[in-house]
Design a protein around this motif. Structure first.
Motif, short mmCIF file in Angstrom:
data_model
loop_
_atom_site.label_atom_id
_atom_site.label_comp_id
_atom_site.label_asym_id
_atom_site.label_seq_id
_atom_site.Cartn_x
_atom_site.Cartn_y
_atom_site.Cartn_z
N SER A 85 0.80 -1.22 0.00
CA SER A 85 0.00 0.00 0.00
C SER A 85 0.84 1.28 0.00
O SER A 85 0.32 2.36 -0.26
CB SER A 85 -0.94 0.01 1.21
OG SER A 85 -0.19 -0.03 2.41
N SER A 86 2.14 1.16 0.24
CA SER A 86 3.01 2.34 0.30
C SER A 86 3.69 2.68 -1.01
O SER A 86 4.11 3.81 -1.23
CB SER A 86 4.09 2.13 1.37
OG SER A 86 5.06 1.20 0.91
N GLY A 87 3.83 1.70 -1.89
CA GLY A 87 4.55 1.91 -3.14
C GLY A 87 4.93 0.61 -3.79
O GLY A 87 4.41 -0.45 -3.42
N LYS A 112 8.04 -1.03 4.80
CA LYS A 112 7.21 -0.78 3.62
C LYS A 112 8.05 -0.92 2.36
O LYS A 112 9.24 -0.63 2.37
CB LYS A 112 6.59 0.61 3.69
CG LYS A 112 5.68 0.78 4.88
CD LYS A 112 5.13 2.17 4.96
CE LYS A 112 4.25 2.24 6.20
NZ LYS A 112 3.15 3.11 6.06
N VAL A 113 7.42 -1.33 1.27
CA VAL A 113 8.12 -1.43 0.00
C VAL A 113 8.67 -0.07 -0.42
O VAL A 113 9.75 0.02 -0.99
CB VAL A 113 7.20 -2.03 -1.10
CG1 VAL A 113 7.83 -1.95 -2.46
CG2 VAL A 113 6.85 -3.48 -0.77
N SER A 114 7.96 0.99 -0.08
CA SER A 114 8.41 2.34 -0.46
C SER A 114 9.75 2.71 0.19
O SER A 114 10.42 3.63 -0.28
CB SER A 114 7.35 3.39 -0.10
OG SER A 114 7.15 3.42 1.30
N SER A 115 10.14 1.99 1.23
CA SER A 115 11.42 2.26 1.89
C SER A 115 12.61 1.65 1.14
O SER A 115 13.76 1.95 1.45
CB SER A 115 11.41 1.75 3.33
OG SER A 115 11.42 0.32 3.35
N LEU A 116 12.33 0.83 0.14
CA LEU A 116 13.40 0.16 -0.60
C LEU A 116 13.95 1.07 -1.69
O LEU A 116 13.23 1.88 -2.27
CB LEU A 116 12.88 -1.14 -1.20
CG LEU A 116 12.36 -2.16 -0.20
CD1 LEU A 116 11.70 -3.33 -0.91
CD2 LEU A 116 13.48 -2.65 0.72
N GLU A 117 15.22 0.90 -1.98
CA GLU A 117 15.86 1.72 -3.01
C GLU A 117 15.19 1.52 -4.37
O GLU A 117 14.93 0.40 -4.78
CB GLU A 117 17.33 1.34 -3.12
CG GLU A 117 18.11 2.20 -4.09
CD GLU A 117 19.58 1.87 -4.12
OE1 GLU A 117 20.20 2.15 -5.17
OE2 GLU A 117 20.11 1.30 -3.15
N GLY A 118 14.88 2.62 -5.01
CA GLY A 118 14.28 2.58 -6.34
C GLY A 118 12.77 2.43 -6.36
O GLY A 118 12.17 2.34 -7.43
N ALA A 119 12.15 2.40 -5.19
CA ALA A 119 10.69 2.22 -5.12
C ALA A 119 9.97 3.48 -5.59
O ALA A 119 10.47 4.59 -5.46
CB ALA A 119 10.27 1.88 -3.70
N ILE A 120 8.79 3.27 -6.16
CA ILE A 120 7.93 4.38 -6.55
C ILE A 120 6.85 4.56 -5.49
O ILE A 120 6.58 3.65 -4.71
CB ILE A 120 7.28 4.16 -7.94
CG1 ILE A 120 6.36 2.93 -7.93
CG2 ILE A 120 8.36 4.04 -9.02
CD1 ILE A 120 5.50 2.78 -9.18
N ALA A 121 6.24 5.73 -5.47
CA ALA A 121 5.19 6.03 -4.49
C ALA A 121 3.89 5.32 -4.84
O ALA A 121 3.63 4.98 -6.00
CB ALA A 121 4.96 7.54 -4.44
N ALA A 122 3.04 5.14 -3.84
CA ALA A 122 1.73 4.49 -4.02
C ALA A 122 0.91 5.19 -5.10
O ALA A 122 0.20 4.53 -5.86
CB ALA A 122 0.97 4.45 -2.70
N ALA A 123 1.00 6.50 -5.17
CA ALA A 123 0.22 7.27 -6.15
C ALA A 123 0.59 6.92 -7.59
O ALA A 123 -0.20 7.17 -8.51
CB ALA A 123 0.41 8.77 -5.91
N ASP A 124 1.76 6.33 -7.79
CA ASP A 124 2.23 6.01 -9.14
C ASP A 124 2.07 4.54 -9.53
O ASP A 124 2.41 4.14 -10.64
CB ASP A 124 3.71 6.40 -9.28
CG ASP A 124 3.94 7.88 -9.04
OD1 ASP A 124 3.08 8.69 -9.46
OD2 ASP A 124 4.96 8.23 -8.42
N VAL A 125 1.54 3.73 -8.62
CA VAL A 125 1.45 2.29 -8.87
C VAL A 125 0.48 1.95 -10.00
O VAL A 125 0.81 1.15 -10.89
CB VAL A 125 1.09 1.52 -7.57
CG1 VAL A 125 0.79 0.05 -7.87
CG2 VAL A 125 2.22 1.63 -6.57
N ALA A 126 -0.70 2.55 -10.02
CA ALA A 126 -1.69 2.24 -11.07
C ALA A 126 -1.12 2.55 -12.45
O ALA A 126 -1.28 1.76 -13.38
CB ALA A 126 -2.99 3.01 -10.84
N GLU A 127 -0.45 3.68 -12.59
CA GLU A 127 0.16 4.05 -13.87
C GLU A 127 1.27 3.06 -14.25
O GLU A 127 1.40 2.67 -15.41
CB GLU A 127 0.73 5.46 -13.80
CG GLU A 127 1.28 5.96 -15.11
CD GLU A 127 1.81 7.38 -15.02
OE1 GLU A 127 2.67 7.73 -15.85
OE2 GLU A 127 1.36 8.15 -14.15
N ALA A 128 2.04 2.63 -13.26
CA ALA A 128 3.12 1.66 -13.53
C ALA A 128 2.54 0.32 -13.98
O ALA A 128 3.07 -0.31 -14.91
CB ALA A 128 3.99 1.48 -12.29
#
Length: 190
Positions: A85-87, A112-128
């Motif tokens: 849910s974080s990214g 959280k996955v968002s804490s990992l290097e190179g992770a994108i934010a939750a707001a960008d997941v649907a577009e990804a």
């Protein structure tokens, strides 16, 4: 007279989730087995939503059966996105095992996955996820109905949806109908 061992209350639940995980891995593989009868290698990209208990077990099951899927079905399952849910971690060419195991380990430690290097934010997941293109399998192992808009977009964008999460399918009828997609969309019913 034999004594009956009493199993902890969690044992049936654990067996149920093991069964769900095995079925998800099988669905991912057999969904494309018919297309690979000539045994030409077919790469199946997938996006995993949810890296908790079920999602991490699915990652382990797929990694553990990678050679079997390739030899038996001619299918190579490639994780291109792993999200919570974080990214998310995203790689169109596929995440390597180190990245996948890093996400699983982070979640196991409560990170959280968002804490990992190179992770994108939750707001960008649907577009990804949409950017992974048609034919990508979106696997929902989360435990939330917050994935519904993303899953509907995936279906309408020509992606396939596999879910261990019952919430998207037990909400409003309009969401369920949108997730099923039109009968002409070439979905695979199991």
């Amino acid at each position: 007279m034999k004594s009956l061992a009493v199993q902890p209350a969690e044992a049936p639940i654990a067996r149920m989730w093991q069964s769900v995980i095995k079925r998800l891995a099988l669905l991912l593989t057999t969904a494309f087995a018919a297309e690979t009868c000539n045994m030409a290698i077919k790469n199946v990209n997938y996006a995993l939503l949810g890296v908790g208990g079920v999602g991490s077990a699915l990652v382990d099951a797929i990694a553990g059966a990678r050679d079997h899927h390739l030899k038996t079905y001619g299918v190579k399952l490639t994780a291109c996105l792993v999200a919570d849910s974080s990214g998310a971690l995203v790689a169109k060419g596929g995440l390597d095992d180190a990245a996948l195991q890093g996400a699983v380990a982070a979640k196991a430690k409560g990170e959280k996955v968002s804490s990992l290097e190179g992770a994108i934010a939750a707001a960008d997941v649907a577009e990804a996820v949409a950017g992974l293109g048609p034919g990508t399998v979106v696997v929902d192992c989360s435990a939330t109905d917050a994935t519904v808009p993303l899953l509907i977009s995936a279906v309408t964008g020509g992606q396939k949806v596999v879910s261990a999460n019952k919430k998207p399918f037990s909400g409003p009828q309009a969401d369920y109908d949108a997730l099923r997609g039109p009968a002409s969309c070439g979905r695979d019913d199991f």
